[in-house]
Design an enzyme around this catalytic site. Structure first.
Site, PDB file in Angstrom:
ATOM      1  N   ILE A  61       0.727  -1.304   0.120  1.00 46.14           N
ATOM      2  CA  ILE A  61      -0.047  -0.022  -0.185  1.00 46.14           C
ATOM      3  C   ILE A  61       1.044   1.181   0.182  1.00 46.14           C
ATOM      4  O   ILE A  61       2.013   1.253   0.412  1.00 46.14           O
ATOM      5  CB  ILE A  61      -1.059   0.096   1.190  1.00 46.14           C
ATOM      6  CG1 ILE A  61      -2.125   1.085   1.077  1.00 46.14           C
ATOM      7  CG2 ILE A  61      -0.233   0.155   2.415  1.00 46.14           C
ATOM      8  CD1 ILE A  61      -3.162   0.703   1.867  1.00 46.14           C
ATOM      9  N   CYS A  62       0.373   2.267  -0.628  1.00 42.85           N
ATOM     10  CA  CYS A  62       1.084   3.547  -0.509  1.00 42.85           C
ATOM     11  C   CYS A  62      -0.167   4.703  -0.550  1.00 42.85           C
ATOM     12  O   CYS A  62      -1.259   4.215  -0.017  1.00 42.85           O
ATOM     13  CB  CYS A  62       1.828   3.835  -1.792  1.00 42.85           C
ATOM     14  SG  CYS A  62       0.967   3.863  -3.419  1.00 42.85           S
ATOM     15  N   ALA A  63       0.277   5.689  -0.849  1.00 41.79           N
ATOM     16  CA  ALA A  63      -0.955   6.899  -0.786  1.00 41.79           C
ATOM     17  C   ALA A  63      -2.130   6.668  -1.693  1.00 41.79           C
ATOM     18  O   ALA A  63      -3.168   6.770  -1.230  1.00 41.79           O
ATOM     19  CB  ALA A  63      -0.314   8.159  -1.013  1.00 41.79           C
ATOM     20  N   ILE A  89      -3.792   4.136   0.769  1.00 42.68           N
ATOM     21  CA  ILE A  89      -4.209   4.591   2.216  1.00 42.68           C
ATOM     22  C   ILE A  89      -5.471   5.667   1.806  1.00 42.68           C
ATOM     23  O   ILE A  89      -6.153   5.894   2.883  1.00 42.68           O
ATOM     24  CB  ILE A  89      -3.169   5.286   3.086  1.00 42.68           C
ATOM     25  CG1 ILE A  89      -3.455   5.381   4.645  1.00 42.68           C
ATOM     26  CG2 ILE A  89      -2.810   6.568   2.400  1.00 42.68           C
ATOM     27  CD1 ILE A  89      -3.576   4.039   5.019  1.00 42.68           C
TER      28      ILE A  89
END
Length: 133
Positions: A61-63, A89
């Site tokens: 996961i990232c932004a 996120i």
């Protein structure tokens, strides 16, 4: 090309204890992350992904999803069963799911200074959503 896990699939895996790797930078992670996520900034993935398990799925996961796709590609090339989390996120927080803040990745662990990591309450979740939108 990285496989992508939709938010509902990821959420179900997370509830079951799935391994989550957050590839954002430490300041982004500290501001708010999926509880239990392991921080491995994108720039360190090529040298650190060999430490990840190959026998179980890893949710990256990232932004918003771009960095996690890159990281999942690198991991997959090294034999890791990696999935990029669609929406990142931002989607997780917008859906009202739990958020944690701080640099530690597990609620029961303590920092070297003895302070426990705080979980984000409704006010903090609102702040995080505003910051990442």
């Amino acid at each position: 090309m990285a496989r992508e896990a939709r938010l509902e699939r990821f959420a179900a895996a997370w509830v079951e204890g799935g391994l989550v790797v957050d590839v954002r930078e430490p300041d982004e992670y500290e501001a708010g992350h999926v509880p239990g996520a392991r921080l491995i900034p994108l720039r360190t993935v090529p040298v650190r992904c060999d430490a990840l398990p190959t026998g179980r799925p890893v949710y990256v996961i990232c932004a918003g999803g771009n960095r996690s796709k890159t990281a999942a590609d690198w991991m997959t090339a090294r034999g890791v069963d990696a999935y990029s989390v669609a929406g990142g996120i931002l989607a997780w927080a917008a859906s009202g799911r739990p958020m944690a803040a701080g640099l530690l990745s597990a609620p029961a662990r303590q920092s070297p200074y003895g302070a426990r990591r705080a979980h984000a309450g409704p006010r903090e979740q609102f702040r995080l959503r505003a910051r990442f939108s």
